[in-house]
Design a protein around this motif. Structure first.
Motif, PDB file in Angstrom:
ATOM      1  N   VAL A  62      -7.668   8.230 -17.634  1.00 11.54           N
ATOM      2  CA  VAL A  62      -7.409   6.794 -16.934  1.00 11.54           C
ATOM      3  C   VAL A  62      -6.670   7.020 -15.869  1.00 11.54           C
ATOM      4  O   VAL A  62      -7.108   6.473 -14.708  1.00 11.54           O
ATOM      5  N   ALA A  63      -5.552   7.784 -15.934  1.00 14.94           N
ATOM      6  CA  ALA A  63      -4.544   7.696 -14.578  1.00 14.94           C
ATOM      7  C   ALA A  63      -5.550   8.431 -13.538  1.00 14.94           C
ATOM      8  O   ALA A  63      -5.253   8.201 -12.437  1.00 14.94           O
ATOM      9  N   VAL A  64      -6.228   9.670 -13.711  1.00 14.22           N
ATOM     10  CA  VAL A  64      -6.941  10.253 -12.694  1.00 14.22           C
ATOM     11  C   VAL A  64      -8.229   9.222 -12.284  1.00 14.22           C
ATOM     12  O   VAL A  64      -8.399   9.042 -11.174  1.00 14.22           O
ATOM     13  N   ASN A  65      -8.884   8.276 -13.079  1.00 16.17           N
ATOM     14  CA  ASN A  65      -9.584   7.493 -12.527  1.00 16.17           C
ATOM     15  C   ASN A  65      -8.977   6.407 -11.664  1.00 16.17           C
ATOM     16  O   ASN A  65      -9.250   5.834 -10.588  1.00 16.17           O
ATOM     17  N   GLN A  66      -7.800   5.922 -11.895  1.00 15.45           N
ATOM     18  CA  GLN A  66      -6.821   5.063 -11.149  1.00 15.45           C
ATOM     19  C   GLN A  66      -6.512   5.779  -9.868  1.00 15.45           C
ATOM     20  O   GLN A  66      -6.493   5.113  -8.822  1.00 15.45           O
ATOM     21  N   LEU A 112      -8.261   7.376  -7.848  1.00 12.57           N
ATOM     22  CA  LEU A 112      -9.442   7.045  -7.040  1.00 12.57           C
ATOM     23  C   LEU A 112      -9.632   5.857  -6.602  1.00 12.57           C
ATOM     24  O   LEU A 112      -9.791   5.324  -5.555  1.00 12.57           O
ATOM     25  N   GLU A 113      -9.262   4.847  -7.711  1.00 16.98           N
ATOM     26  CA  GLU A 113      -9.215   3.369  -7.350  1.00 16.98           C
ATOM     27  C   GLU A 113      -8.079   3.234  -6.351  1.00 16.98           C
ATOM     28  O   GLU A 113      -8.325   2.352  -5.642  1.00 16.98           O
ATOM     29  N   ALA A 114      -7.030   3.749  -6.531  1.00 22.80           N
ATOM     30  CA  ALA A 114      -6.001   3.359  -5.583  1.00 22.80           C
ATOM     31  C   ALA A 114      -6.436   3.700  -4.383  1.00 22.80           C
ATOM     32  O   ALA A 114      -5.514   3.058  -3.470  1.00 22.80           O
ATOM     33  N   TRP A 146       0.971  -1.373  -0.353  1.00 23.49           N
ATOM     34  CA  TRP A 146      -0.105  -0.117  -0.088  1.00 23.49           C
ATOM     35  C   TRP A 146       0.785   1.345  -0.134  1.00 23.49           C
ATOM     36  O   TRP A 146       0.506   2.151  -0.515  1.00 23.49           O
ATOM     37  N   ASP A 147       2.043   1.346   0.438  1.00 28.92           N
ATOM     38  CA  ASP A 147       2.984   2.194   0.672  1.00 28.92           C
ATOM     39  C   ASP A 147       3.387   2.814  -0.860  1.00 28.92           C
ATOM     40  O   ASP A 147       3.454   4.035  -0.889  1.00 28.92           O
ATOM     41  N   HIS A 148       3.661   1.775  -1.730  1.00 27.32           N
ATOM     42  CA  HIS A 148       4.007   2.352  -2.968  1.00 27.32           C
ATOM     43  C   HIS A 148       2.926   2.644  -3.789  1.00 27.32           C
ATOM     44  O   HIS A 148       3.012   3.778  -4.528  1.00 27.32           O
ATOM     45  N   VAL A 149       1.733   2.230  -3.701  1.00 31.30           N
ATOM     46  CA  VAL A 149       0.533   2.763  -4.282  1.00 31.30           C
ATOM     47  C   VAL A 149       0.305   3.934  -3.884  1.00 31.30           C
ATOM     48  O   VAL A 149       0.125   4.914  -4.505  1.00 31.30           O
ATOM     49  N   THR A 180      -2.617  -2.691 -13.198  1.00 29.86           N
ATOM     50  CA  THR A 180      -2.835  -1.248 -13.217  1.00 29.86           C
ATOM     51  C   THR A 180      -1.748  -0.248 -12.912  1.00 29.86           C
ATOM     52  O   THR A 180      -1.230   0.538 -13.719  1.00 29.86           O
ATOM     53  N   TYR A 181      -0.979  -0.727 -11.748  1.00 31.02           N
ATOM     54  CA  TYR A 181      -0.117   0.291 -11.231  1.00 31.02           C
ATOM     55  C   TYR A 181       1.054   0.360 -11.963  1.00 31.02           C
ATOM     56  O   TYR A 181       1.635   1.445 -12.608  1.00 31.02           O
ATOM     57  N   LEU A 182       1.807  -0.922 -12.240  1.00 31.93           N
ATOM     58  CA  LEU A 182       3.041  -0.691 -13.048  1.00 31.93           C
ATOM     59  C   LEU A 182       2.868  -0.331 -14.535  1.00 31.93           C
ATOM     60  O   LEU A 182       3.889   0.452 -14.679  1.00 31.93           O
TER      61      LEU A 182
END
Length: 241
Positions: free
Chosen positions: A142-146, A148-150, A102-105, A205-207
């Motif tokens: 797409v990145a903005v949506n992520q 919120l998902e993050a 969670w820290d990296h996210v 998603t993240y990577l």
């Protein structure tokens, strides 16, 4: 004539800094950094029961407290000349690994990404500085949506940390000699179910988004490059059964 640049404070770190640099002909010729926030953890620990260290030192940082807990208990193991049993060692690694996830996210999406991803003109994305935004509109959205998902993945990561750490982000389950939890079958099953969601998000998603944004800013790869000669001994303890 040298130009003086002052950044005060440098934020997004625990314990804000003041940075002063002198630039002449496009090169830094002098630099000074000042720790602007003295918190005195060494003084707080003085004359305390050494077993308190793993709880107190975590308060150094609200983002990476488990790393400080891990360092403290390993130091206490050495001081007390004790060796954690296999289950204790593995549980410590799982607690620390959960924190890593969670820290990296958190770091990428909620601390750094908005330097490169332009959020909508609403809170919490404003007020903001005008950035060097290079992503096309579709990719940016797409990145903005992520982002919120993050937030949901970060919360899930906290749950993983707390399952055997006692709570999160400041964990209680790491102690000298091992860990306090005794996992049940149900807890292990619940952990695996939650962890799969976090792992899937990181892998799918993240990577990919990290690589995508990095590709748009390749010219920054060499900005601030140092000597690169660093040693890493790992943080997840290995050992015989």
């Amino acid at each position: 004539m040298a130009k003086k640049i002052v950044i005060d404070p440098v934020t997004r770190i625990e314990g804000h800094l003041k940075i002063e640099v002198e630039v002449k002909d496009g090169k830094v010729v002098d630099a000074h950094s000042t720790g602007a926030l003295f918190r005195g953890f060494e003084i707080i620990l003085k004359d305390r029961d050494p077993r308190d260290a793993s709880q107190i030192t975590q308060r150094i940082c609200g983002v990476c407290p488990t790393s400080h807990a891990s360092a403290s208990v390993r130091t206490l193991d050495s001081a007390f000349k004790v060796k954690p049993p296999k289950n204790g060692r593995v549980l410590r690694n799982i607690i620390l690994g959960s924190d890593y996830a969670w820290d990296h996210v958190l770091h990428f999406y909620h601390l750094a990404a908005l330097d490169y991803v332009r959020g909508p003109g609403t809170e919490p994305f404003v007020p903001r500085y005008d950035g060097d935004y290079r992503l096309d509109e579709k990719t940016n959205q797409v990145a903005v949506n992520q982002y919120l998902e993050a937030l949901k993945i970060k919360a899930l990561g906290h749950e993983l940390t707390a399952m055997w750490g006692g709570k999160g982000p400041i964990v209680q389950g790491m102690v000298v000699g091992g860990a306090t939890a005794i996992p049940t079958r149900e807890e292990i099953s619940g952990y695996k179910e939650r962890a799969k969601k976090v792992i899937d998000f990181i892998a799918n998603t993240y990577l990919p988004t990290v690589y995508l944004i990095g590709g748009a800013y390749k010219d920054l790869f060499n900005v601030g490059t140092g000597c690169k000669n660093f040693l890493s001994y790992g943080v997840f303890c290995q050992g015989p059964s």
